[in-house]
Design a protein around this motif. Structure first.
Motif, PDB file in Angstrom:
ATOM      1  N   SER A   1       0.825  -1.209   0.000  1.00 11.81           N
ATOM      2  CA  SER A   1       0.000   0.000   0.000  1.00 11.81           C
ATOM      3  C   SER A   1       0.863   1.263   0.000  1.00 11.81           C
ATOM      4  O   SER A   1       0.585   2.216  -0.737  1.00 11.81           O
ATOM      5  N   VAL A   2       1.920   1.267   0.784  1.00 11.47           N
ATOM      6  CA  VAL A   2       2.805   2.426   0.859  1.00 11.47           C
ATOM      7  C   VAL A   2       3.480   2.671  -0.490  1.00 11.47           C
ATOM      8  O   VAL A   2       3.555   3.810  -0.964  1.00 11.47           O
ATOM      9  N   VAL A   3       3.963   1.612  -1.134  1.00 12.18           N
ATOM     10  CA  VAL A   3       4.615   1.769  -2.439  1.00 12.18           C
ATOM     11  C   VAL A   3       3.639   2.365  -3.451  1.00 12.18           C
ATOM     12  O   VAL A   3       3.980   3.295  -4.196  1.00 12.18           O
ATOM     13  N   LEU A   4       2.421   1.864  -3.489  1.00 17.24           N
ATOM     14  CA  LEU A   4       1.430   2.376  -4.439  1.00 17.24           C
ATOM     15  C   LEU A   4       1.108   3.847  -4.166  1.00 17.24           C
ATOM     16  O   LEU A   4       0.997   4.657  -5.100  1.00 17.24           O
ATOM     17  N   ARG A   5       0.962   4.225  -2.890  1.00 19.19           N
ATOM     18  CA  ARG A   5       0.703   5.640  -2.557  1.00 19.19           C
ATOM     19  C   ARG A   5       1.887   6.526  -2.949  1.00 19.19           C
ATOM     20  O   ARG A   5       1.717   7.657  -3.396  1.00 19.19           O
ATOM     21  N   CYS A   6       3.101   6.006  -2.774  1.00 17.10           N
ATOM     22  CA  CYS A   6       4.297   6.779  -3.162  1.00 17.10           C
ATOM     23  C   CYS A   6       4.345   7.000  -4.661  1.00 17.10           C
ATOM     24  O   CYS A   6       4.726   8.087  -5.125  1.00 17.10           O
ATOM     25  N   ILE A   7       3.958   5.994  -5.440  1.00 14.18           N
ATOM     26  CA  ILE A   7       3.935   6.157  -6.891  1.00 14.18           C
ATOM     27  C   ILE A   7       2.881   7.191  -7.286  1.00 14.18           C
ATOM     28  O   ILE A   7       3.110   8.019  -8.171  1.00 14.18           O
ATOM     29  N   GLU A   8       1.741   7.175  -6.616  1.00 16.54           N
ATOM     30  CA  GLU A   8       0.729   8.198  -6.882  1.00 16.54           C
ATOM     31  C   GLU A   8       1.284   9.591  -6.584  1.00 16.54           C
ATOM     32  O   GLU A   8       1.027  10.549  -7.327  1.00 16.54           O
ATOM     33  N   ALA A   9       2.058   9.709  -5.506  1.00 15.17           N
ATOM     34  CA  ALA A   9       2.677  11.000  -5.174  1.00 15.17           C
ATOM     35  C   ALA A   9       3.710  11.392  -6.230  1.00 15.17           C
ATOM     36  O   ALA A   9       3.813  12.574  -6.595  1.00 15.17           O
ATOM     37  N   LEU A  10       4.480  10.433  -6.735  1.00 12.74           N
ATOM     38  CA  LEU A  10       5.427  10.716  -7.814  1.00 12.74           C
ATOM     39  C   LEU A  10       4.699  11.276  -9.032  1.00 12.74           C
ATOM     40  O   LEU A  10       5.130  12.272  -9.624  1.00 12.74           O
ATOM     41  N   ILE A  11       3.611  10.631  -9.408  1.00 12.69           N
ATOM     42  CA  ILE A  11       2.837  11.073 -10.572  1.00 12.69           C
ATOM     43  C   ILE A  11       2.347  12.502 -10.360  1.00 12.69           C
ATOM     44  O   ILE A  11       2.461  13.355 -11.251  1.00 12.69           O
ATOM     45  N   ALA A  12       1.820  12.782  -9.181  1.00 13.93           N
ATOM     46  CA  ALA A  12       1.329  14.135  -8.877  1.00 13.93           C
ATOM     47  C   ALA A  12       2.467  15.150  -8.939  1.00 13.93           C
ATOM     48  O   ALA A  12       2.283  16.268  -9.443  1.00 13.93           O
ATOM     49  N   ASN A  13       3.660  14.775  -8.455  1.00 15.23           N
ATOM     50  CA  ASN A  13       4.795  15.701  -8.483  1.00 15.23           C
ATOM     51  C   ASN A  13       5.352  15.902  -9.880  1.00 15.23           C
ATOM     52  O   ASN A  13       5.906  16.951 -10.177  1.00 15.23           O
TER      53      ASN A  13
ATOM     54  N   ALA B   1       9.397  -1.204 -11.603  1.00 15.68           N
ATOM     55  CA  ALA B   1       8.932  -2.304 -12.450  1.00 15.68           C
ATOM     56  C   ALA B   1       9.589  -3.625 -12.064  1.00 15.68           C
ATOM     57  O   ALA B   1       9.031  -4.691 -12.323  1.00 15.68           O
ATOM     58  N   SER B   2      10.748  -3.566 -11.428  1.00 12.08           N
ATOM     59  CA  SER B   2      11.404  -4.805 -11.005  1.00 12.08           C
ATOM     60  C   SER B   2      10.538  -5.571 -10.009  1.00 12.08           C
ATOM     61  O   SER B   2      10.696  -6.780  -9.856  1.00 12.08           O
ATOM     62  N   LEU B   3       9.625  -4.884  -9.358  1.00  9.39           N
ATOM     63  CA  LEU B   3       8.718  -5.568  -8.429  1.00  9.39           C
ATOM     64  C   LEU B   3       7.740  -6.479  -9.157  1.00  9.39           C
ATOM     65  O   LEU B   3       7.173  -7.387  -8.553  1.00  9.39           O
ATOM     66  N   LEU B   4       7.540  -6.233 -10.445  1.00 11.67           N
ATOM     67  CA  LEU B   4       6.628  -7.080 -11.210  1.00 11.67           C
ATOM     68  C   LEU B   4       7.226  -8.450 -11.476  1.00 11.67           C
ATOM     69  O   LEU B   4       6.504  -9.406 -11.714  1.00 11.67           O
TER      70      LEU B   4
ATOM     71  N   PRO C   1      11.101  -5.310   2.968  1.00 13.62           N
ATOM     72  CA  PRO C   1      10.306  -6.539   2.822  1.00 13.62           C
ATOM     73  C   PRO C   1       8.956  -6.296   2.157  1.00 13.62           C
ATOM     74  O   PRO C   1       8.036  -5.761   2.764  1.00 13.62           O
ATOM     75  N   ILE C   2       8.874  -6.678   0.889  1.00 11.57           N
ATOM     76  CA  ILE C   2       7.615  -6.543   0.161  1.00 11.57           C
ATOM     77  C   ILE C   2       7.348  -7.789  -0.680  1.00 11.57           C
ATOM     78  O   ILE C   2       6.230  -8.036  -1.077  1.00 11.57           O
ATOM     79  N   ARG C   3       8.384  -8.561  -0.921  1.00 12.54           N
ATOM     80  CA  ARG C   3       8.242  -9.729  -1.791  1.00 12.54           C
ATOM     81  C   ARG C   3       7.932 -10.977  -0.997  1.00 12.54           C
ATOM     82  O   ARG C   3       8.420 -11.113   0.110  1.00 12.54           O
ATOM     83  N   PRO C   4       7.163 -11.871  -1.534  1.00 10.03           N
ATOM     84  CA  PRO C   4       6.530 -11.824  -2.844  1.00 10.03           C
ATOM     85  C   PRO C   4       5.346 -10.865  -2.831  1.00 10.03           C
ATOM     86  O   PRO C   4       4.662 -10.727  -1.816  1.00 10.03           O
ATOM     87  N   VAL C   5       5.132 -10.207  -3.965  1.00  9.52           N
ATOM     88  CA  VAL C   5       4.027  -9.253  -4.051  1.00  9.52           C
ATOM     89  C   VAL C   5       2.764  -9.966  -4.508  1.00  9.52           C
ATOM     90  O   VAL C   5       2.822 -10.998  -5.167  1.00  9.52           O
ATOM     91  N   SER C   6       1.635  -9.387  -4.171  1.00 10.91           N
ATOM     92  CA  SER C   6       0.353  -9.992  -4.535  1.00 10.91           C
ATOM     93  C   SER C   6       0.002  -9.694  -5.984  1.00 10.91           C
ATOM     94  O   SER C   6       0.506  -8.749  -6.581  1.00 10.91           O
ATOM     95  N   LYS C   7      -0.881 -10.501  -6.545  1.00  8.93           N
ATOM     96  CA  LYS C   7      -1.345 -10.277  -7.917  1.00  8.93           C
ATOM     97  C   LYS C   7      -2.093  -8.943  -8.025  1.00  8.93           C
ATOM     98  O   LYS C   7      -1.971  -8.233  -9.017  1.00  8.93           O
ATOM     99  N   GLY C   8      -2.840  -8.590  -6.991  1.00 10.07           N
ATOM    100  CA  GLY C   8      -3.548  -7.306  -6.984  1.00 10.07           C
ATOM    101  C   GLY C   8      -2.573  -6.140  -7.012  1.00 10.07           C
ATOM    102  O   GLY C   8      -2.785  -5.148  -7.714  1.00 10.07           O
ATOM    103  N   PHE C   9      -1.487  -6.259  -6.262  1.00 11.31           N
ATOM    104  CA  PHE C   9      -0.457  -5.231  -6.257  1.00 11.31           C
ATOM    105  C   PHE C   9       0.130  -5.080  -7.652  1.00 11.31           C
ATOM    106  O   PHE C   9       0.304  -3.967  -8.157  1.00 11.31           O
ATOM    107  N   LYS C  10       0.436  -6.201  -8.293  1.00  6.52           N
ATOM    108  CA  LYS C  10       1.010  -6.150  -9.644  1.00  6.52           C
ATOM    109  C   LYS C  10       0.059  -5.459 -10.622  1.00  6.52           C
ATOM    110  O   LYS C  10       0.487  -4.661 -11.459  1.00  6.52           O
ATOM    111  N   MET C  11      -1.213  -5.764 -10.507  1.00  7.90           N
ATOM    112  CA  MET C  11      -2.194  -5.176 -11.408  1.00  7.90           C
ATOM    113  C   MET C  11      -2.226  -3.650 -11.246  1.00  7.90           C
ATOM    114  O   MET C  11      -2.173  -2.900 -12.227  1.00  7.90           O
TER     115      MET C  11
END
Length: 140
Positions: free
Chosen positions: A16-28, A56-59, A113-123
């Motif tokens: 969740s934190v990674v996804l929110r950070c990416i949203e913040a990157l996009i906004a910035n 993307a390496s998280l995918l 520690p985030i791996r393994p990531v969920s399929k929902g996270f990848k989507m």
């Protein structure tokens, strides 16, 4: 003591934190705060594609779903690694990002520690990375 339930909860939180950070990157990228505009624009022009590849390496976490490659290899990169080498050479000449750290000292992986990531996270990550790269394209 750590428990399996605690590890699972931490991974969900970290996703969740990674996804929110990416949203913040996009906004910035799209609307940088005026006070930091010059700094952020320079950062995203110099390091935005690297950041995208790193995320993307998280995918590709070895789960065999075949969806790891591609997003990080989109706009601005190729299988030969030529654009990445050009970026590293340019930053080596400039003394690193913003004259700071040398290019080879900048992280290339997610190191918590985030791996393994969920399929929902990848989507969601795929969708956000596409938006991030689109915003970087608009910036260029």
């Amino acid at each position: 003591m750590s428990t399996p339930e605690g590890h699972a909860n931490a991974r969900v939180y970290n996703e969740s934190v990674v996804l929110r950070c990416i949203e913040a990157l996009i906004a910035n990228v799209r609307q940088p705060p005026q006070l930091f505009r010059d700094i952020l624009v320079r950062f995203f022009l110099e390091r935005g594609r690297h950041t995208s590849r790193m995320l993307a390496s998280l995918l590709d976490d070895g789960d065999g779903d075949g969806h790891g490659a591609g997003v990080g290899a989109s706009a601005g990169s190729s299988s030969s690694g030529a654009p990445q080498k050009q970026e590293q050479q340019r930053q080596g000449q400039e003394g690193g990002v913003g004259g700071g750290r040398p290019a080879d000292s900048i992280p290339t992986t997610i190191d918590f520690p985030i791996r393994p990531v969920s399929k929902g996270f990848k989507m969601v990550l795929r969708r956000l990375l596409a938006k991030y790269e689109s915003a970087l394209d608009e910036l260029s």
